[in-house]
Design an enzyme around this catalytic site. Structure first.
Site, short mmCIF file in Angstrom:
data_model
loop_
_atom_site.label_atom_id
_atom_site.label_comp_id
_atom_site.label_asym_id
_atom_site.label_seq_id
_atom_site.Cartn_x
_atom_site.Cartn_y
_atom_site.Cartn_z
N LYS A 9 1.49 -6.78 67.64
CA LYS A 9 0.61 -5.63 67.50
C LYS A 9 -0.34 -5.80 66.31
O LYS A 9 -0.18 -6.72 65.51
CB LYS A 9 1.45 -4.36 67.35
CG LYS A 9 2.31 -4.05 68.56
CD LYS A 9 3.17 -2.82 68.31
CE LYS A 9 4.08 -2.51 69.47
NZ LYS A 9 4.91 -1.32 69.19
N PHE A 57 3.10 11.02 71.21
CA PHE A 57 2.54 9.92 70.43
C PHE A 57 1.61 9.00 71.24
O PHE A 57 1.06 8.05 70.69
CB PHE A 57 3.66 9.07 69.81
CG PHE A 57 4.60 8.47 70.82
CD1 PHE A 57 4.28 7.30 71.50
CD2 PHE A 57 5.83 9.06 71.07
CE1 PHE A 57 5.15 6.74 72.43
CE2 PHE A 57 6.71 8.51 72.00
CZ PHE A 57 6.36 7.35 72.68
N THR A 91 13.72 -0.60 68.06
CA THR A 91 12.37 -0.04 67.97
C THR A 91 12.07 0.49 66.57
O THR A 91 10.99 0.25 66.03
CB THR A 91 12.19 1.09 69.01
OG1 THR A 91 12.44 0.55 70.31
CG2 THR A 91 10.79 1.66 68.96
N ARG A 102 11.85 -7.13 63.60
CA ARG A 102 11.62 -5.79 63.05
C ARG A 102 12.51 -5.51 61.83
O ARG A 102 12.08 -4.84 60.89
CB ARG A 102 11.83 -4.73 64.12
CG ARG A 102 10.72 -4.72 65.16
CD ARG A 102 10.98 -3.71 66.24
NE ARG A 102 9.89 -3.63 67.20
CZ ARG A 102 10.06 -3.25 68.46
NH1 ARG A 102 11.26 -2.92 68.91
NH2 ARG A 102 9.03 -3.21 69.28
N ASN A 112 5.71 -1.19 64.05
CA ASN A 112 6.90 -2.02 64.22
C ASN A 112 6.60 -3.43 64.72
O ASN A 112 7.45 -4.11 65.27
CB ASN A 112 7.95 -1.32 65.10
CG ASN A 112 7.47 -1.10 66.52
OD1 ASN A 112 6.42 -1.58 66.93
ND2 ASN A 112 8.26 -0.38 67.29
N HIS A 115 5.79 -5.92 70.51
CA HIS A 115 6.25 -5.33 71.77
C HIS A 115 6.87 -6.44 72.61
O HIS A 115 6.35 -7.55 72.65
CB HIS A 115 5.07 -4.72 72.55
CG HIS A 115 5.43 -4.42 73.98
ND1 HIS A 115 6.03 -3.25 74.36
CD2 HIS A 115 5.31 -5.18 75.10
CE1 HIS A 115 6.24 -3.29 75.67
NE2 HIS A 115 5.82 -4.44 76.14
#
Length: 149
Positions: A9, A57, A91, A102, A112, A115
């Site tokens: 990300k 969210f 997560t 993570r 985080n 994905h």
């Protein structure tokens, strides 16, 4: 051979963790068959996260994914979907075990880093969203004989 979709990300890209993440997947013995750095359109982000569209969210998640480049990848290997999820960690980085991506680098749920597809069917859907077949390379790493019986 099983495949999974992995996305680093914007926070992972901006923090310079691309090489670290790729290295962990390579060290695990998985084969990289697709890789691209890209800016994500709002349409692609919304389609990718469609399962969350009713969640509060959703809008901020789409905005975040579109805010800076991501690294989209396809990895291949025996049991790669489940194994990648373990490598990534929970997560919420605060709940993620040390030694996971993570757990070692994550800061918050909203940032985080990464994905990973959560099931084989999801992986197939996500791979087809982010890559066309011509962008994927099937190849045989020489180390494979040292990894699999």
């Amino acid at each position: 051979m099983e495949r999974t979709f992995i996305m680093i990300k914007p926070d992972g890209v901006q923090r310079g963790l691309v090489g670290e993440v790729i290295g962990r997947f390579e060290a695990k013995g998985f084969t990289l068959v697709g890789l691209k750095l890209m800016s994500v359109s709002k349409e692609l982000a919304e389609e990718h996260y469609d399962v969350h569209k009713e969640r509060p969210f959703f809008g901020s998640l789409v905005e975040f994914i579109c805010s800076s480049p991501v690294v989209a990848m396809v990895w291949e290997g025996d049991g790669v979907v489940a194994s990648a999820r373990k490598l990534i960690g929970a997560t919420n980085p605060l709940s993620a075990e040390p030694g996971t991506i993570r757990g070692d680098f994550g800061v918050s749920v909203g940032r985080n880093l990464i994905h990973g597809s959560d099931a084989i069917e999801t992986a197939q859907r996500e791979i087809s969203l982010w890559f066309n077949e011509k962008e994927l390379s099937s190849w045989e790493p020489t180390a494979k004989t040292w990894l699999y019986e």
